[in-house]
Design a protein around this motif. Structure first.
Motif, mmCIF file in Angstrom:
data_model
loop_
_atom_site.group_PDB
_atom_site.id
_atom_site.type_symbol
_atom_site.label_atom_id
_atom_site.label_comp_id
_atom_site.label_asym_id
_atom_site.label_seq_id
_atom_site.Cartn_x
_atom_site.Cartn_y
_atom_site.Cartn_z
ATOM 1 N N ARG A 36 115.659 -37.528 -77.917
ATOM 2 C CA ARG A 36 114.291 -36.827 -78.400
ATOM 3 C C ARG A 36 114.320 -35.360 -78.246
ATOM 4 N N LEU A 37 115.062 -34.872 -77.276
ATOM 5 C CA LEU A 37 115.159 -33.465 -76.853
ATOM 6 C C LEU A 37 115.993 -32.824 -77.777
ATOM 7 N N ALA A 38 117.272 -33.450 -77.989
ATOM 8 C CA ALA A 38 118.270 -33.180 -78.890
ATOM 9 C C ALA A 38 118.683 -31.740 -78.838
ATOM 10 N N ASP A 39 118.633 -31.152 -77.673
ATOM 11 C CA ASP A 39 119.154 -29.505 -77.743
ATOM 12 C C ASP A 39 119.413 -29.128 -76.259
ATOM 13 N N MET A 40 120.449 -28.478 -76.076
ATOM 14 C CA MET A 40 120.815 -28.139 -74.558
ATOM 15 C C MET A 40 119.564 -27.069 -74.174
ATOM 16 N N GLU A 41 119.103 -26.572 -74.818
ATOM 17 C CA GLU A 41 117.920 -25.367 -74.452
ATOM 18 C C GLU A 41 116.956 -26.263 -73.964
#
Length: 108
Positions: free
Chosen positions: A73-78
Motif C-alpha cells: 500500500r505504501l509502495a515508496d521508501m519515503e
C-alpha cells in the motif's frame, strides 16, 4: 515461462550484476558496507519487482515494523521512513557504522 520472457529476465539480471550498487542505503541513507541486501519496495507476493539496496539491519527493521500488505500500500521508501516505528529506528541507527548489526525484535 516462454523463451522471450526467459531471455528478457536473463538480460535484466545481467544488467543488474553489471550495474554499480548505489552508495547509500535506501532506508537510512548511510553508506553501504560489505553486506548488502535487496529489498522489494512492493513485496514479490504483491506483484512487486523493483528492488533497493539496504543494510541487513535496515531490511530486518522494515519487515519487523510492517507487513507485506502495508508495504504494498505504501509502495515508496519515503512513506516507510515516515512511519513512527521507522522514525525511531532511523534516529537510533543514524550514527552507527555501515556494517553495524544488532538483533531485531518484532513489534508486539
Amino acid at each position: 515461462m516462454g523463451r522471450v520472457k526467459r531471455k528478457i529476465a536473463l538480460a535484466e539480471a545481467a544488467a543488474r550484476i553489471d550495474a554499480p550498487i548505489a552508495n547509500d542505503c535506501a532506508l537510512c541513507r548511510r553508506p553501504l558496507g560489505k553486506r548488502v541486501e535487496w529489498h522489494h519496495v512492493v513485496p514479490k507476493s504483491q506483484g512487486g519487482t523493483a528492488t533497493s539496496p539496504v543494510h541487513p539491519i535496515c531490511h530486518r527493521a522494515i519487515h519487523a515494523a510492517v507487513d507485506n500488505k502495508t508495504l504494498a500500500r505504501l509502495a515508496d521508501m519515503e512513506a516507510v521512513r515516515a512511519l513512527p516505528a521507522m522514525a525511531r529506528f532511523l534516529a537510533w541507527i543514524a550514527n552507527k557504522p555501515a556494517d553495524f548489526h544488532a538483533p531485531t525484535r518484532r513489534a508486539r
